[in-house]
Design a protein around this motif. Structure first.
Motif, PDB file in Angstrom:
ATOM      1  N   MET A   1      16.206 -52.619 -60.439  1.00 46.74           N
ATOM      2  CA  MET A   1      15.930 -51.319 -61.054  1.00 46.74           C
ATOM      3  C   MET A   1      17.130 -50.846 -61.858  1.00 46.74           C
ATOM      4  O   MET A   1      18.267 -51.057 -61.455  1.00 46.74           O
ATOM      5  CB  MET A   1      15.684 -50.277 -59.949  1.00 46.74           C
ATOM      6  N   GLU A   2      16.851 -50.234 -62.970  1.00 50.69           N
ATOM      7  CA  GLU A   2      17.929 -49.697 -63.807  1.00 50.69           C
ATOM      8  C   GLU A   2      18.181 -48.240 -63.446  1.00 50.69           C
ATOM      9  O   GLU A   2      17.241 -47.461 -63.280  1.00 50.69           O
ATOM     10  CB  GLU A   2      17.509 -49.746 -65.273  1.00 50.69           C
ATOM     11  N   ILE A   3      19.441 -47.894 -63.341  1.00 50.46           N
ATOM     12  CA  ILE A   3      19.799 -46.501 -63.069  1.00 50.46           C
ATOM     13  C   ILE A   3      19.844 -45.732 -64.389  1.00 50.46           C
ATOM     14  O   ILE A   3      20.488 -46.162 -65.343  1.00 50.46           O
ATOM     15  CB  ILE A   3      21.188 -46.412 -62.388  1.00 50.46           C
ATOM     16  N   GLU A  31      12.670 -51.112 -53.037  1.00 45.59           N
ATOM     17  CA  GLU A  31      13.469 -51.543 -54.185  1.00 45.59           C
ATOM     18  C   GLU A  31      14.594 -50.538 -54.459  1.00 45.59           C
ATOM     19  O   GLU A  31      15.703 -50.920 -54.839  1.00 45.59           O
ATOM     20  CB  GLU A  31      12.552 -51.678 -55.405  1.00 45.59           C
ATOM     21  N   MET A  32      14.291 -49.250 -54.255  1.00 41.33           N
ATOM     22  CA  MET A  32      15.327 -48.227 -54.450  1.00 41.33           C
ATOM     23  C   MET A  32      16.465 -48.384 -53.444  1.00 41.33           C
ATOM     24  O   MET A  32      17.635 -48.219 -53.790  1.00 41.33           O
ATOM     25  CB  MET A  32      14.721 -46.823 -54.349  1.00 41.33           C
ATOM     26  N   SER A  34      17.505 -51.199 -52.095  1.00 46.48           N
ATOM     27  CA  SER A  34      18.317 -52.330 -52.554  1.00 46.48           C
ATOM     28  C   SER A  34      19.229 -51.910 -53.697  1.00 46.48           C
ATOM     29  O   SER A  34      20.407 -52.276 -53.725  1.00 46.48           O
ATOM     30  CB  SER A  34      17.432 -53.479 -53.048  1.00 46.48           C
ATOM     31  N   THR A  35      18.675 -51.144 -54.623  1.00 47.14           N
ATOM     32  CA  THR A  35      19.452 -50.693 -55.783  1.00 47.14           C
ATOM     33  C   THR A  35      20.593 -49.781 -55.340  1.00 47.14           C
ATOM     34  O   THR A  35      21.733 -49.923 -55.775  1.00 47.14           O
ATOM     35  CB  THR A  35      18.536 -49.939 -56.777  1.00 47.14           C
ATOM     36  N   MET A  36      20.283 -48.857 -54.424  1.00 51.75           N
ATOM     37  CA  MET A  36      21.296 -47.912 -53.950  1.00 51.75           C
ATOM     38  C   MET A  36      22.449 -48.644 -53.261  1.00 51.75           C
ATOM     39  O   MET A  36      23.621 -48.367 -53.524  1.00 51.75           O
ATOM     40  CB  MET A  36      20.669 -46.902 -52.993  1.00 51.75           C
ATOM     41  N   LEU A  38      23.300 -51.769 -53.657  1.00 51.18           N
ATOM     42  CA  LEU A  38      23.966 -52.600 -54.655  1.00 51.18           C
ATOM     43  C   LEU A  38      25.078 -51.824 -55.358  1.00 51.18           C
ATOM     44  O   LEU A  38      26.159 -52.346 -55.611  1.00 51.18           O
ATOM     45  CB  LEU A  38      22.930 -53.091 -55.676  1.00 51.18           C
ATOM     46  N   TYR A  39      24.812 -50.555 -55.652  1.00 59.64           N
ATOM     47  CA  TYR A  39      25.792 -49.734 -56.364  1.00 59.64           C
ATOM     48  C   TYR A  39      26.613 -48.861 -55.422  1.00 59.64           C
ATOM     49  O   TYR A  39      27.299 -47.946 -55.872  1.00 59.64           O
ATOM     50  CB  TYR A  39      25.087 -48.869 -57.421  1.00 59.64           C
ATOM     51  N   LEU A  44      19.720 -41.684 -53.585  1.00 62.29           N
ATOM     52  CA  LEU A  44      19.131 -42.048 -54.883  1.00 62.29           C
ATOM     53  C   LEU A  44      17.787 -41.337 -55.006  1.00 62.29           C
ATOM     54  O   LEU A  44      16.913 -41.487 -54.159  1.00 62.29           O
ATOM     55  CB  LEU A  44      18.949 -43.570 -54.970  1.00 62.29           C
ATOM     56  N   VAL A  49      15.742 -43.535 -61.229  1.00 59.05           N
ATOM     57  CA  VAL A  49      15.219 -44.853 -61.598  1.00 59.05           C
ATOM     58  C   VAL A  49      13.989 -44.685 -62.504  1.00 59.05           C
ATOM     59  O   VAL A  49      13.155 -45.576 -62.618  1.00 59.05           O
ATOM     60  CB  VAL A  49      14.906 -45.743 -60.363  1.00 59.05           C
TER      61      VAL A  49
END
Ligand code: ZN
Length: 186
Positions: A1-3, A31-32, A34-36, A38-39, A44, A49
């Motif tokens: 996902m792109e922020i 998925e959110m 994982s994205t959170m 990751l960064y 989030l 997103v």
């Protein structure tokens, strides 16, 4: 996902109520997370997103000194259609950052605690009182659903000092918004 970055119009819209908690939403939330992670984020919100709906995720564990494995679920929340019912306690200053405003960290003044109501992933209505770091994240993320960013809350002098840096990010965010297109609808 792109922020999505500050400058992206989706971050300034008032998000719509979640009407249906279904499998699709659950996949998006996985998925959110994982994205959170990751960064290295601790919260989030859906608009970050590109989803203009009223929900966010948070995980306050690291800052509470709980190892991720030792205290698996504490502080990790899926928050759907949140409401802040009441602010509790003193106004306190605490440093905030935001995945949509990278590399900017500033002290923000907010109430120490909040009484909140929201739905969890099973659709149950949860009412609880949060304090400290959890209350801080909850307030920051709820603001996202109303198009408010933490930099809006800074004193004028601080805003003026950050103006150049923010304007650069806003230009980048606008460009990215064009590349990514319209907000996703779940
Ligand atoms: Zn944020």
């Amino acid at each position: 996902m792109e922020i999505r970055l500050i400058g992206d119009p989706v971050l300034r819209k008032r998000a719509k109520k979640v009407e249906k908690i279904d499998e699709n939403l659950k996949d998006v939330i996985d998925e959110m997370f994982s994205t959170m992670y990751l960064y290295d984020g601790v919260g989030l919100a859906a608009p970050q997103v590109g989803i203009s709906l009223r929900f966010f995720i948070m995980d306050s564990r690291e800052n509470e000194g709980d190892s991720l494995t030792a205290n698996k679920e504490k502080g990790k929340k899926v928050v759907i259609n949140p409401e802040i019912i009441e602010f509790v306690g003193e106004e306190v200053s605490f440093e905030e950052g935001c995945l949509s405003i990278p590399d900017i960290f500033e002290d923000v003044v907010r109430p120490e605690g909040v009484k909140v109501r929201y739905q969890d992933l099973s659709g149950n209505i949860i009412e609880e009182e949060l304090h400290g770091y959890q209350a801080r994240i909850f307030q920051h993320e709820t603001d996202h659903l109303d198009g408010i960013l933490f930099t809006d809350k800074l004193p004028i002098v601080k805003k003026a000092r950050l103006k150049k840096e923010l304007n650069k990010l806003i230009e980048k965010g606008k460009k990215r918004a064009l590349e990514l297109g319209e907000a996703i609808k779940t």
